[in-house]
Scaffold this active site. Structure first.
Site, PDB file in Angstrom:
ATOM      1  N   ASP A 169       2.203  11.306  -0.430  1.00 10.39           N
ATOM      2  CA  ASP A 169       0.912  10.938  -0.999  1.00 10.39           C
ATOM      3  C   ASP A 169      -0.154  11.110   0.077  1.00 10.39           C
ATOM      4  O   ASP A 169       0.046  10.703   1.221  1.00 10.39           O
ATOM      5  CB  ASP A 169       0.932   9.480  -1.471  1.00 10.39           C
ATOM      6  N   ASP A 195       3.869   4.689 -15.771  1.00 16.11           N
ATOM      7  CA  ASP A 195       3.596   3.777 -14.659  1.00 16.11           C
ATOM      8  C   ASP A 195       3.645   2.350 -15.177  1.00 16.11           C
ATOM      9  O   ASP A 195       2.978   2.015 -16.169  1.00 16.11           O
ATOM     10  CB  ASP A 195       2.216   4.056 -14.054  1.00 16.11           C
TER      11      ASP A 195
END
Length: 240
Positions: free
Chosen positions: A131, A10
């Site tokens: 998500d 990330d």
């Protein structure tokens, strides 16, 4: 169908970080050199890397492209990239740089036609990120929550030619609470697409459990790798 471990890289400000529950204010920096991190994962045996431009997810356009390019140059592993990818031009640019898959999240909810067009242009190379907070789809870097159930979101793209759904329980991400195996399995049973599990992987036992669930084709491994709770080579062995 082989079960895949996707080590996560990330990116925030060009560095490798992990967020707690998707909160940019709760970022822990783990490495300043994303390419070196990618090399380390590949040398441990990873065949895939899961790369997310966190700044891009909030901005709606690429913010860490240089770091992604460095990762692509540093390793033979296949890379799937996500974060703020909301136009066909952006999708084409990533494929032009050499990524193997592009992940579309927010735009999959707000502009489903984009996913269909991208999957038509790049069959089997588009991943839809689903998500969730409390079973509902979260968007824009998880800052907003819609009124759309995750299974409904997944079903929209069953006939679109996408590669997989990437399911993340936002409330567990980066907290080492364990993957929401039940919710992931429910989604995999509700849709006709492979599902990649994400959010909170804490130990090897979860990999063994996920591996035998119908329709789950892999899992994202993030903080558990960086904190040393899971050894990547051991995770890959468990997956095999």
């Amino acid at each position: 169908m082989p079960f895949t471990i996707y080590p996560a890289i990330d990116l925030k400000g060009g560095e490798v970080v992990r967020l707690a529950e998707g909160d940019m204010a709760r970022a822990t920096v783990y490495a300043s050199d994303p390419a070196a991190q990618a090399r380390a994962f590949a040398e441990a045996g990873a065949k895939w890397l899961h790369v997310v431009d966190l700044d891009g997810a909030f901005a709606g356009e690429a913010r860490n492209a240089a770091a992604v390019e460095a990762i692509l140059a540093a390793t033979p592993a296949q890379v799937q990239v996500g974060g703020g990818i909301r136009t066909l031009a952006a999708i084409d640019r990533w494929f032009g740089l050499g990524v193997a898959r592009v992940i579309i999240g927010t735009a999959a909810l707000t502009d489903p036609g984009l996913v269909r067009a991208a999957a038509k242009d790049h069959p089997g190379k588009i991943v839809v990120a689903v998500d969730a907070r409390d079973g509902l789809v979260a968007t824009r870097g998880w800052a907003d929550v819609s009124d759309v159930p995750v299974a409904d979101m997944g079903r929209r793209f069953e006939d679109a030619g996408v590669a997989a759904l990437l399911f993340t329980d936002v409330g567990r991400d980066g907290l080492l609470k364990g993957v929401n195996i039940e919710a992931t399995a429910e989604l995999a049973q509700a849709v006709k697409l492979p599902v990649i599990a994400s959010g909170g992987l804490a130990d090897i036992a979860e990999i063994r459990t996920l591996r035998v669930k119908r329709g789950i084709e892999g899992v994202i491994a993030g903080r558990s790798l960086y904190d040393g709770r899971i050894d990547l080579a051991a995770a890959l062995d468990a997956a095999a």
